[in-house]
Each structure stands twice: as structure tokens, then as C-alpha cells.
Design an enzyme around this catalytic site. Structure first.
Site, PDB file in Angstrom:
ATOM      1  N   ARG A 196       0.837  -1.210   0.000  1.00 40.76           N
ATOM      2  CA  ARG A 196       0.000   0.000   0.000  1.00 40.76           C
ATOM      3  C   ARG A 196       0.874   1.263   0.000  1.00 40.76           C
ATOM      4  O   ARG A 196       1.980   1.254   0.528  1.00 40.76           O
ATOM      5  CB  ARG A 196      -0.965  -0.050   1.194  1.00 40.76           C
ATOM      6  N   ASP A 255     -15.362   2.838   2.889  1.00 46.00           N
ATOM      7  CA  ASP A 255     -15.215   1.416   3.241  1.00 46.00           C
ATOM      8  C   ASP A 255     -16.488   0.620   2.937  1.00 46.00           C
ATOM      9  O   ASP A 255     -16.474  -0.614   3.034  1.00 46.00           O
ATOM     10  CB  ASP A 255     -14.850   1.273   4.726  1.00 46.00           C
ATOM     11  N   LYS A 315      -6.685  -0.049  -1.217  1.00 43.38           N
ATOM     12  CA  LYS A 315      -7.098  -0.542   0.113  1.00 43.38           C
ATOM     13  C   LYS A 315      -6.466  -1.919   0.348  1.00 43.38           C
ATOM     14  O   LYS A 315      -5.488  -2.264  -0.312  1.00 43.38           O
ATOM     15  CB  LYS A 315      -8.623  -0.592   0.198  1.00 43.38           C
TER      16      LYS A 315
END
Ligand code: S3P
Length: 436
Positions: free
Chosen positions: A123, A315, A342
Site C-alpha cells: 500500500r 469502506d 485498500k
């Protein structure tokens, strides 16, 4: 915890769902408690793996934590009281642990290294390294990724405009600002979740399209009693379950309703969901309430979601896509390119499992176009190790025409360890199984 789970379709669900405590708020409570001076109590700290990663990192930095009854007692060591860890600090799968702790560690007087699992190690971390370097920190990354090597330094206050709405980056800079030699201001393009600001008592100046949040390092950080509400992002899976199963009544109590998190409520309502919020109140800086969802009278219909709303349901997009697949009409989700960085590339992962279940989904660079209304079929799918994908797959399975088998299902531990029990319980048992 089984890694392969099969979920059977159901026609009726009912009951009260116990939602786990909010992981975003829990990380922040633990970190702010550690930086205060004296004993803090955190009521309702989650057992989930991500918030436990934050506790483990703080423990390795010399913070004492004791669990008694339903509370954690955290002995705050003060902003300069952490001590160097013997080895690298393992953040597991938790981006919030890594990015927020990088801000704290940048202003310490010792070196540290933050590491994570395979997903976290892919990430982007330059987004925090760049502003921290501007504050005077020495940060080394591995081609933009963890491990993050930090040589603690004295920091200067800065004014920083976030290139994308990210609460993790905003919070990283604000936490580093606590250790700086003067005030720091973060300017955000659109509102992202504001738990850090609420918990630190910071004010946000809304200057028409631009939001400025300032932190003064001279501020007090007294020890406190922190209360962690139930996690709206976990409740989201059951809000959608209750909106797509033909006969449904589900109740969830004391759920966080912070508007910078709970945009899914409005979006589902606009789709025709029957959601009722009662008993609204504020507890420990956060709005909470009880939520009841009933199956809609005449099904869901499509919606378009884009722009400033996206950070407030970032989310929840995989589970929103499940609702869209079950709704009449074409749903378009745009401006959500952040989903690609994510725990997995959530746009690709969502398109993949919905297609495997028979939905028609087009993947855009920054979103999804979902043709709703086709019946879903049971399938074999994979979470790719992403907790929110595993739970979205499980909810989609409830309305499929046959059983759905989910591989890598154990990753739900990251945010919702009791998810399978709650899912099975609302159907009266017998819909969730795993190989012996
Ligand atoms: C979080 C912020 C969001 C969210 C993540 C938790 C937080 O990430 O996706 O699950 O606790 O600050 P970004 O800040 O990267 O958008």
C-alpha cells in the site's frame, strides 16, 4: 477460524446483531491515551486484529496496557515518553496503525521501523512520508512502500494541503503536529472521517470548499475515559442484508453515526431501504444511535454515487455494490479510485466476485457500473484476504440461487471476529458452514 466458509441463501432473517466496537476510533483512543500523561480507561476496545496491532505496537514502545472487565487501562507516557523498540513494529494488515504511528514516531528521539503483512507492504506510504519530511522527519521507504524506516527528529509545524481526502494521512500529520515546534494546519479538499479532530477537540474551519484543521503542540493531552461506539462500517453489512433478503427485521444498537462515516444510510434510503434510526445521542464526542432495518416494501432501486460523498462511505462501497446488484436499474459509482489502494484493489475484487455470482458489472478507472436486478447465483469466490470483500461476498450469498463458498474467509478477524456467528444467528442457524 475456518478459512473456507459456505453460505446458504435465506428468505427470512430477524434479530439483534451485536456490532463490534469501531476500529477507527479504537486506534485513535489507544494512541492518544499512550501520548497523554497518566491512566486512561478505554471502554469497549475491540478484539479485532487491526486494533490489536495498534496495542501491540504501543506495547513494544513501552506503553503498559491492562485489561479489566470491559475496559483497557492504558498508562500514558507523555508525548516524549515512548522508548525505542527492540525490533521492527509489526502493523499486521492495519493501514491505520502504520500511518498514524508513523506520525507519532517521526517526532520521537529514537529510530523505528514499521512493517506489515503482504497486503500492507504493497500500500502507498509516500503520501505520509512526503508531508512528514516537510516537517523535518527522516523517513525511508522501499520504493514507496513499507518497511518504513524512521529516524526520529525534532519537527517543525507546516501547512499542508492533502492531495486526496484521506483521514489516515490527515491524522498522521496532526499527530506529528503534536510533537512539532509550532502549529500545523492540514487543508482537506473534501471532508474525510473526523474522529481525530473530535477526540483532540480541534476545530475545523470550513471556508467554502476548503477545510482547515489546525493543531497547536502547546495543547493539553489529559488522560481520559474513552468510550468506543459500535462500528458503522461493520453494521453496513447487516444494513444491506436487511435490505435485500425478502423478509427481514434487524436491530443494531449503539452504532456510531458520525456523518463523515455514515453516508451509506442516506444512499440506502435513497435506494428505497427502510432504515429507522432511534435513540440518537452523543457519547464521548461521537454521535451514536440504534438502527432498525426492515426489508423494503417493493425492493431496492439503483442510485448514482460520486464526488464528496465518496470519502464518507469509502469502506462501504463493496457492500453498496452488492445492494446495487440486487436493485432494479443501473447504479454508477465514480470518484472512488482510492479503493484501488485498500487491503486489495476493491474495485477489481468487487467486480470479480459479483461477476462470478452472475451480476453484470463494468469496472471504470475510478468506479463501477452495476446493472442490477439479475438474480445472483451461488458460486465459489475468494476474499483475496480482504475482510470487507469476504463479508460483502457473504451478504451477496444470502440472496443467491444456491450455496456460495468463500475462500480465505478467516480475514474477517481484521475487523469483525464474530461476523460468521452473527450472520448465521440472524437466519436462526444452519446457513454458515465450513469443512470439518
Ligand atoms: C481510516 C481511513 C480510511 C479508511 C480506513 C480507516 C481511518 O482510509 O478506508 O479503513 O481510520 O482513518 P484513508 O484515510 O486511506 O481513506
Amino acid at each position: 477460524m475456518p478459512s473456507i466458509v459456505t453460505v446458504e441463501p435465506v428468505v427470512a432473517i430477524a434479530g439483534r446483531i451485536t456490532i463490534p466496537p469501531d476500529k477507527s476510533i479504537a486506534h485513535r483512543a489507544a494512541i492518544l491515551a499512550a501520548l497523554s500523561e497518566g491512566e486512561n480507561q478505554i471502554v469497549g476496545y475491540p478484539d479485532a486484529a487491526d486494533p490489536q496491532s495498534t496495542l501491540a505496537v504501543l506495547g513494544a514502545l513501552g506503553v503498559e496496557v491492562e485489561e479489566r472487565e470491559d475496559s483497557l487501562f492504558v498508562q500514558g507516557v507523555g508525548r516524549q515518553g515512548l522508548r525505542a523498540s527492540d525490533g521492527p513494529l509489526d502493523c499486521g494488515n492495519s493501514g491505520t496503525t502504520m500511518r498514524l504511528m508513523a506520525g507519532v514516531l517521526a517526532g520521537q528521539s529514537f529510530p523505528s521501523a514499521l512493517i506489515g503483512d503482504d497486503s500492507l507492504s504493497q500500500r502507498p506510504m509516500e503520501r505520509i512520508a512526503e508531508p512528514l519530511r516537510r516537517m523535518g522527519a527522516s523517513i525511508e521507504l522501499d520504493d514507496g512502500h513499507a518497511p518504513i524506516r524512521i529516524q526520529g527528529n525534532s519537527l517543525s509545524g507546516i501547512t499542508y494541503t492533502l492531495p486526496t481526502a484521506s483521514a489516515q494521512v490527515k491524522s498522521c500529520i496532526l499527530l506529528a503536529g503534536l510533537m512539532a515546534d509550532g502549529p500545523t494546519t492540514v487543508i482537506e479538499p473534501s471532508p474525510s472521517r473526523d474522529h481525530t479532530e473530535r477526540m483532540l477537540g480541534l476545530t475545523t474551519l470550513d471556508l467554502g470548499g476548503e477545510r482547515r484543521i489546525a493543531i497547536d503542540p502547546a495543547m493539553d493531552l489529559p488522560p481520559r475515559i474513552w468510550i468506543v461506539p459500535r462500528d458503522f462500517s461493520a453494521a453496513a453489512f447487516f444494513l444491506v442484508a436487511g435490505s435485500i433478503v425478502p423478509t427481514a427485521t434487524l436491530v443494531m444498537r449503539q452504532v456510531g453515526l458520525n456523518p463523515s462515516r455514515a453516508a451509506l444510510l442516506d444512499v440506502l434510503s435513497a435506494m428505497g431501504a427502510r432504515i429507522e434510526v432511534t435513540n440518537e445521542r452523543t457519547r464521548a464526542y461521537e454521535p451514536i444511535g440504534d438502527i432498525r432495518v426492515n426489508a423494503p416494501e417493493s425492493g431496492l432501486h439503483a442510485v448514482d454515487v460520486a464526488g464528496d460523498l465518496i470519502p464518507n462511505l469509502i469502506d462501504e462501497i463493496p457492500i453498496l455494490a452488492v445492494a446495487a446488484a440486487c436493485a432494479e436499474g443501473t447504479t454508477t459509482i465514480r470518484d472512488a479510485a482510492e479503493l484501488r489502494v485498500k487491503e486489495t484493489d476493491r474495485l477489481a475484487a468487487t467486480a470479480q466476485f459479483l461477476r462470478a455470482m452472475g451480476a453484470q458489472v463494468e469496472e471504470l478507472d475510478d468506479g463501477l457500473v452495476i446493472e442490477g436486478g439479475r438474480p445472483l447465483q451461488g458460486a465459489t469466490v475468494d476474499s483475496q484476504g480482504d475482510h470487507r470483500i469476504a463479508m460483502a461476498e457473504a451478504v451477496a450469498a444470502l440472496t443467491a440461487s444456491g450455496p456460495t463458498t468463500i475462500h480465505n474467509a478467516d480475514c474477517i478477524e481484521v475487523s469483525f471476529p464474530t461476523f460468521w456467528e452473527e450472520l448465521d444467528g440472524m437466519a436462526g442457524g444452519g446457513i454458515v458452514s465450513s469443512p470439518a
